[in-house]
Design an enzyme around this catalytic site. Structure first.
Site, PDB file in Angstrom:
ATOM      1  N   GLY A  99      -1.295  -2.203  -4.301  1.00 28.67           N
ATOM      2  CA  GLY A  99      -0.655  -1.315  -5.271  1.00 28.67           C
ATOM      3  C   GLY A  99       0.807  -1.689  -5.437  1.00 28.67           C
ATOM      4  N   ASP A 159      -0.846  -2.611   4.038  1.00 25.86           N
ATOM      5  CA  ASP A 159      -1.695  -3.009   5.168  1.00 25.86           C
ATOM      6  C   ASP A 159      -2.893  -3.873   4.768  1.00 25.86           C
ATOM      7  OD1 ASP A 159      -2.867  -0.849   3.942  1.00 25.86           O
ATOM      8  OD2 ASP A 159      -3.365   0.225   5.783  1.00 25.86           O
ATOM      9  N   ARG A 192      -5.772  -6.368  -6.215  1.00 23.28           N
ATOM     10  CA  ARG A 192      -6.495  -6.206  -4.949  1.00 23.28           C
ATOM     11  C   ARG A 192      -7.647  -7.205  -5.051  1.00 23.28           C
ATOM     12  NH1 ARG A 192      -4.325  -1.257  -3.047  1.00 23.28           N
ATOM     13  NH2 ARG A 192      -3.953   0.293  -4.651  1.00 23.28           N
ATOM     14  N   THR A 203       5.018  -0.776  -0.330  1.00 23.93           N
ATOM     15  CA  THR A 203       4.002   0.217  -0.687  1.00 23.93           C
ATOM     16  C   THR A 203       4.680   1.570  -0.768  1.00 23.93           C
ATOM     17  OG1 THR A 203       2.127   1.509   0.147  1.00 23.93           O
ATOM     18  CG2 THR A 203       3.317   0.244   1.789  1.00 23.93           C
ATOM     19  N   ASP A 245       3.401   4.224   0.030  1.00 22.81           N
ATOM     20  CA  ASP A 245       2.813   5.127   1.033  1.00 22.81           C
ATOM     21  C   ASP A 245       3.611   5.249   2.334  1.00 22.81           C
ATOM     22  OD1 ASP A 245       0.800   5.592  -0.719  1.00 22.81           O
ATOM     23  OD2 ASP A 245      -0.718   4.405   0.326  1.00 22.81           O
ATOM     24  N   ASP A 269       3.193   3.769   5.061  1.00 23.80           N
ATOM     25  CA  ASP A 269       2.272   3.918   6.196  1.00 23.80           C
ATOM     26  C   ASP A 269       2.133   2.652   7.036  1.00 23.80           C
ATOM     27  OD1 ASP A 269       1.060   2.506   4.186  1.00 23.80           O
ATOM     28  OD2 ASP A 269      -0.871   3.504   4.341  1.00 23.80           O
ATOM     29  N   ARG A 295      -3.285   7.636   0.102  1.00 20.91           N
ATOM     30  CA  ARG A 295      -4.723   7.564   0.361  1.00 20.91           C
ATOM     31  C   ARG A 295      -5.039   7.863   1.825  1.00 20.91           C
ATOM     32  NH1 ARG A 295      -7.010   2.764  -2.455  1.00 20.91           N
ATOM     33  NH2 ARG A 295      -5.295   1.790  -1.373  1.00 20.91           N
TER      34      ARG A 295
END
Ligand code: F6P
Length: 327
Positions: free
Chosen positions: A15, A107, A76, A130, A132, A134, A176
């Protein structure tokens, strides 16, 4: 003996995130600064397989620092998950005389990078890009700050209308597998509750929280919901709350991909600049199979293995603070 790369490729994968362009610029300019050749790969790992490479110079990356998205485009790639795909990618890199790769992504992208690097003994460094946030091994990922600022700009607007009508809004933010965006934007926007993958909030706790808000004469409320939360889909959550509180006017807003766009914040531009340079300098000193990150304001390199398997840490203190402040 240390083999210093002479021609570095850079790609963006997964993303997109605001600040990826700033990171590409930093990679290209620092590679040029150190007298290296540098090529951009279009469409992420797909571009490695299709050999869509373009040699870049310092002027190729002018005026992109302030733009969201990624001018190299992202994907992706399913083909890169296959041995044949990765073999083709390796052959294309060798043919182009490229001997090191910088992957800007999350990741999933680093999982591919790790496998590829091990399979073909190819030097690869990752840059965390990202929204996120994360990834283990960096306090912040590129794009997270911009995404959360976008989220709270939207939630502030929702607050105006929520308070005018005394409504309860459930606002879904991205994430997500993680609640970093949810928790940070909940605190910044004064949300009553945050529902995210990392907290196992129950319906009973939610009901109590809403009841307490009513008792405290808080008539308009916002609950931030991370898309990957464990309680359920935002519409299911809304149905539960409507059944429990039929007198409440409950609305759902999904912010979605709005959070992925926009001009990167100063924070993200600076972070991307730092990490782009760190990736190139890491390659030059022989770092391999690692992600460049910033922790406590210091650049550090974390093995891909750890960056993708260890969990980034959600600070429980922030959850506690939110509880106090939304009384
Ligand atoms: O990984 C970043 C992210 O924005 C997640 O928060 C989200 O679930 C996902 O990407 C959406 O991906 P796509 O744009 O492919 O639908």
């Amino acid at each position: 003996m240390l083999k210093v790369p002479s021609h570095i490729a850079v790609l963006t994968s997964g993303g997109d995130a605001p600040g990826m362009n700033a990171a590409i610029r930093a990679v290209v300019r620092s590679a040029v600064y150190y007298g290296k050749r540098v090529s951009g790969v279009y469409n992420g790992y797909e571009g490695l397989i299709d050999a869509t490479f373009e040699e870049l110079d310092s002027r190729s990356v002018k005026y992109i620092l302030n733009h969201g998205g990624t001018f190299l485009k992202s994907a992706r790639s399913q083909r890169f998950r296959t041995t044949e795909g990765r073999k083709q990618a390796y052959e294309n890199l060798v043919k182009a005389g490229i001997d090191a790769l910088i992957v800007i992504g999350g990741d999933g992208s680093f999982t591919g990078a790790k496998i590829f690097s091990e399979e073909f003994d190819f030097q690869v460094i990752g840059v965390p890009g990202t929204i996120d946030n994360d990834l283990y091994g960096t306090d912040f990922t590129i794009g997270f700050d911009t995404a959360t600022n976008t989220a709270i700009e939207c939630i502030d607007k929702i607050r105006d209308t929520a308070s005018s009508h005394d409504r309860l809004f459930l606002v879904e933010v991205m994430g997500r597998d993680s609640g970093f965006i949810a928790l940070r934007s909940a605190i910044a926007a004064g949300a009553l509750e945050v529902i995210m993958p990392e907290n196992s909030i129950t319906y009973d706790q939610l009901y109590q929280s809403i009841e307490r808000a009513g008792q405290n004469k808080k008539f308009s409320n916002i609950i931030v919901v991370a898309e990957g939360n464990k309680l359920g889909n935002i519409f299911e959550i809304s149905d539960h709350l409507k059944a429990k509180f039929p007198h409440l006017d409950i609305k759902v807003t999904i912010l979605g991909h709005l959070q992925r766009g926009g001009s990167p914040t100063v924070f993200d531009r600076v972070l991307a600049s730092k990490l782009g340079v760190a990736a190139v300098e890491g390659l030059l000193i022989g770092r391999n199979k690692v992600m460049a990150g910033v922790m406590h304001n210091q650049v550090i390199y974390t093995p891909f293995e750890e960056a993708i398997t260890r969990r980034a840490y959600i600070n429980p203190e922030l959850i506690r603070i939110n509880k106090i402040l939304t009384i």
